[in-house]
Design a protein around this motif. Structure first.
Motif, short mmCIF file in Angstrom:
data_model
loop_
_atom_site.label_atom_id
_atom_site.label_comp_id
_atom_site.label_asym_id
_atom_site.label_seq_id
_atom_site.Cartn_x
_atom_site.Cartn_y
_atom_site.Cartn_z
N UNK A 360 0.85 -1.19 0.00
CA UNK A 360 0.00 0.00 0.00
C UNK A 360 0.88 1.24 0.00
N UNK A 361 0.62 2.12 -0.92
CA UNK A 361 1.29 3.43 -0.95
C UNK A 361 0.40 4.42 -0.19
N UNK A 362 0.89 4.89 0.94
CA UNK A 362 0.08 5.77 1.78
C UNK A 362 -0.17 7.13 1.16
N UNK A 363 0.60 7.48 0.15
CA UNK A 363 0.42 8.79 -0.50
C UNK A 363 -0.60 8.74 -1.64
N UNK A 364 -1.15 7.57 -1.93
CA UNK A 364 -2.18 7.50 -2.96
C UNK A 364 -3.48 8.10 -2.43
N UNK A 365 -4.12 8.99 -3.17
CA UNK A 365 -5.40 9.56 -2.71
C UNK A 365 -6.48 8.49 -2.67
N UNK A 366 -7.59 8.84 -2.07
CA UNK A 366 -8.74 7.94 -2.01
C UNK A 366 -9.16 7.57 -3.43
N UNK A 367 -9.21 6.26 -3.77
CA UNK A 367 -9.58 5.88 -5.15
C UNK A 367 -10.97 6.35 -5.55
N UNK A 368 -11.82 6.66 -4.58
CA UNK A 368 -13.17 7.15 -4.89
C UNK A 368 -13.11 8.42 -5.73
N UNK A 369 -12.11 9.25 -5.49
CA UNK A 369 -12.00 10.50 -6.24
C UNK A 369 -11.72 10.25 -7.71
N UNK A 370 -11.04 9.16 -8.01
CA UNK A 370 -10.71 8.83 -9.40
C UNK A 370 -11.81 7.99 -10.05
N UNK A 371 -12.40 7.07 -9.29
CA UNK A 371 -13.32 6.10 -9.86
C UNK A 371 -14.74 6.63 -10.00
N UNK A 372 -15.22 7.36 -9.00
CA UNK A 372 -16.63 7.78 -9.03
C UNK A 372 -16.98 8.62 -10.26
N UNK A 373 -16.16 9.63 -10.65
CA UNK A 373 -16.52 10.37 -11.86
C UNK A 373 -16.44 9.52 -13.13
N UNK A 374 -15.49 8.56 -13.19
CA UNK A 374 -15.29 7.78 -14.41
C UNK A 374 -16.24 6.60 -14.52
N UNK A 375 -16.81 6.17 -13.40
CA UNK A 375 -17.72 5.03 -13.42
C UNK A 375 -19.17 5.44 -13.23
N UNK A 376 -19.42 6.33 -12.29
CA UNK A 376 -20.79 6.73 -11.95
C UNK A 376 -21.15 8.11 -12.48
N UNK A 377 -20.24 8.72 -13.24
CA UNK A 377 -20.48 10.04 -13.83
C UNK A 377 -20.78 11.08 -12.76
N UNK A 378 -20.05 10.98 -11.63
CA UNK A 378 -20.21 11.95 -10.56
C UNK A 378 -19.44 13.23 -10.90
#
Length: 558
Positions: A360-378
């Motif tokens: 685990x890379x602790x400096x990676x942001x929450x994946x929700x910020x990357x995935x939600x707009x690209x998957x759920x069109x948030x």
């Protein structure tokens, strides 16, 4: 969606100065007879499919933004295209704040025709030219002595490193020349680290002044770098083309942009060592492209599974280890075998058996910020505004997050590959750079990476958490660049270990004591001025006057 090739004419409203409007209308109508370009609203026989606004000069963005809003409300649902002149005093970040589906700067006829087709089909087009480095377009801070020495030294060191890289690619046949160049390369890198240690802060946003295959530019270093305001492609202009304005099209555009950047070859401008640099260029490219392809497959699986019921983070964590394994297998090759222990072993199976890909890379942001707009069109939060994923600034921010995930995931895999290569000498020729075939060089690199990781974990990370900073890696034009993103990290700060908390406490104590120390030093300085001028100065004056009077009496007596 409108098909411009239909037999019936399609009306487009063109709002432009008289001469420019007539010229554009004539060119567009001649190129496409089914296109009816109207210059006046009273000549429209039906609702236009597109409204084009062309401006000759641009003084303020706020006035133009109001005009665009008025046009979009009046001619809805027709999209609006804005054509800007070639010379502007605004940079790309400011122009991207203009809310319109089409944004073109000084386009030619072919580009304009393609943009019209894309917009009429429900897409989005942005084409901005590279802005010159002028005081109006790029704010420059006054540089102190330390910053000037850092910039000047980095320019010279980076120029020499580029020359050496060109000399070593391909490596010369003369072994002595190769060893001399590699030694010189290590000395220059050490000198660069020494300069950062003396004159630079812990992290700086460094734009590489001499990228590969591009002319040298003046180095620019921003010591107060905020990624939320610096996410556009300033050097080569900004080009975004979406056939549709949805999450699938946005992900397709981001994937293509990152893939093109990887294909150009990678250059490290982070100011620190990266494990991915140890891989030879072909394997490095294969690994990053494999990660992109696997991420695309995961996106499709999550999209088909309709992740609204299962939290995205849980689904992502389940698939992330599999994603890394498949990317490593794709880089190593399913059918490649190398000798180990007197027999041929499959490289991919051996790597997967020894590598720990659940790190685990602790400096990676929450994946929700990357995935939600690209998957759920948030929507995406950009500079305090919620923007749709297809908005240019939102798309570029998502590209930054995906690029950061790509580089950091490749770092985790590359570090595991280095560990396996230390135990399997034959694997080094297949995966690593030529100079890392030597056991000494490989172990030296691994030790440097481990020391750097400890420094980052024990010192730099607590400082970044206390300052609410997050270090991201942006992949642009084949260059890996560092960005410092400002965001709240109080929860992570509270979870630090004892030693890391002491580092944060030292920073807090320094901030608390700094004003008092500055006041004390100022008072001591004022006191010294009084002592030197009022006490010592007068005493020296009296002594000098007495000497002068005594000498005068002696001369008169003589």
């Amino acid at each position: 969606m409108v098909n411009l090739a239909d037999s019936t004419s399609t009306q487009i409203l063109l709002l432009a100065p008289d001469l420019l409007g007539e010229s554009l209308a004539l060119q567009l109508s001649s190129a496409n007879p089914n296109l009816d370009v109207i210059l006046r609203t009273d000549q429209l026989s039906r609702h236009p499919v597109l409204v084009i606004l062309s401006v000759e000069s641009l003084e303020t963005l706020s006035t133009l933004q109001l005009e665009l809003k008025r046009l979009q409300e009046h001619w809805q649902p027709a999209p609006v295209m804005l054509i800007l002149p070639a010379q502007l005093r605004f940079n790309a970040n400011e122009l991207l704040s203009l809310d319109c589906p089409g944004l073109l700067q000084d386009p030619d006829l072919v580009t304009l025709q393609a943009a019209i087709t894309t917009l009429c089909g429900g897409g989005r087009v942005v084409r901005l030219n590279a802005a010159p480095d002028s005081p109006d377009s790029i704010p420059q801070a006054t540089m102190g002595l330390g910053q000037w020495l850092l910039v000047s030294g980095l320019q010279q060191i980076d120029n020499d490193l580029r020359l050496i890289e060109a000399f070593l690619n391909p490596p010369p046949k003369n072994e002595l020349s190769r060893l001399l160049m590699e030694g010189r390369q290590r000395e220059l890198r050490s000198a660069r680290d020494f300069l950062f240690w003396i004159w630079g802060p812990l992290q700086v946003g460094l734009r590489n002044p001499f990228p590969k295959n591009r002319p040298a530019q003046k180095a620019r270093i921003n010591f107060d770098f905020d990624a939320s305001r610096q996410i556009s492609a300033e050097a080569a202009g900004t080009v975004i083309c979406l056939s549709e304005r949805n999450a699938v099209a946005v992900w397709g555009a981001i994937r293509q942009r990152l893939s093109d950047s990887v294909e150009r070859g990678l250059s490290n401008s982070t100011g620190s060592l990266l494990a991915i640099e140890s891989l030879n260029p072909e394997r490095r490219r294969d690994l990053l492209l494999a990660l992109l392809n696997q991420l695309d497959q995961v996106m499709k699986r999550l999209r088909q599974a309709n992740s609204t019921e299962t939290p995205l983070n849980d689904s992502w964590l389940t698939l992330e280890s599999e994603l890394r394994e498949q990317a490593l297998r794709s880089m190593a090759g399913n059918y490649v075998r190398l000798p180990r222990g007197g027999e041929l072993k499959p490289v991919a199976d051996q790597l997967l058996a020894t590598a720990n890909l659940k790190g685990i890379d602790q400096e990676l942001p929450d994946p929700q910020r990357m995935l939600a707009p690209l998957l759920l069109d948030r929507p995406v939060l950009v500079e305090g505004q919620l923007l749709p994923a297809d908005a240019p600034r939102a798309l570029l921010q998502l590209e930054m997050l995906v690029g950061n995930w790509l580089v950091r995931t490749a770092e985790i895999i590359s570090a595991e590959v280095l560990g396996t290569c230390g135990e399997w000498p034959e694997l080094r020729r297949f995966l690593l750079n030529q100079h890392l075939i030597s056991t000494r060089e490989l172990e030296r690199l691994r030790n440097q990476l481990n020391t750097q990781a400890r420094w980052q974990n024990w010192i730099q990370r607590p400082i970044q958490l206390y300052e609410s900073k997050r270090l991201l890696y942006r992949l642009r034009d084949g260059i890996i660049e560092p960005l410092l993103l400002t965001e709240p990290r109080d929860e992570e700060l509270s979870e630090l270990g004892w030693w890391q908390q002491q580092v944060a406490l030292l920073l807090e104590a320094r901030d608390a004591l700094a004003p008092s120390m500055q006041s004390l030093i100022k008072r001591i300085g004022d006191l010294m001025v009084v002592v030197l001028t009022q006490v010592l100065g007068r005493a020296i004056g009296l002594v000098g006057r007495g000497i002068a009077q005594g000498m005068g009496r002696s001369l008169r007596g003589g």
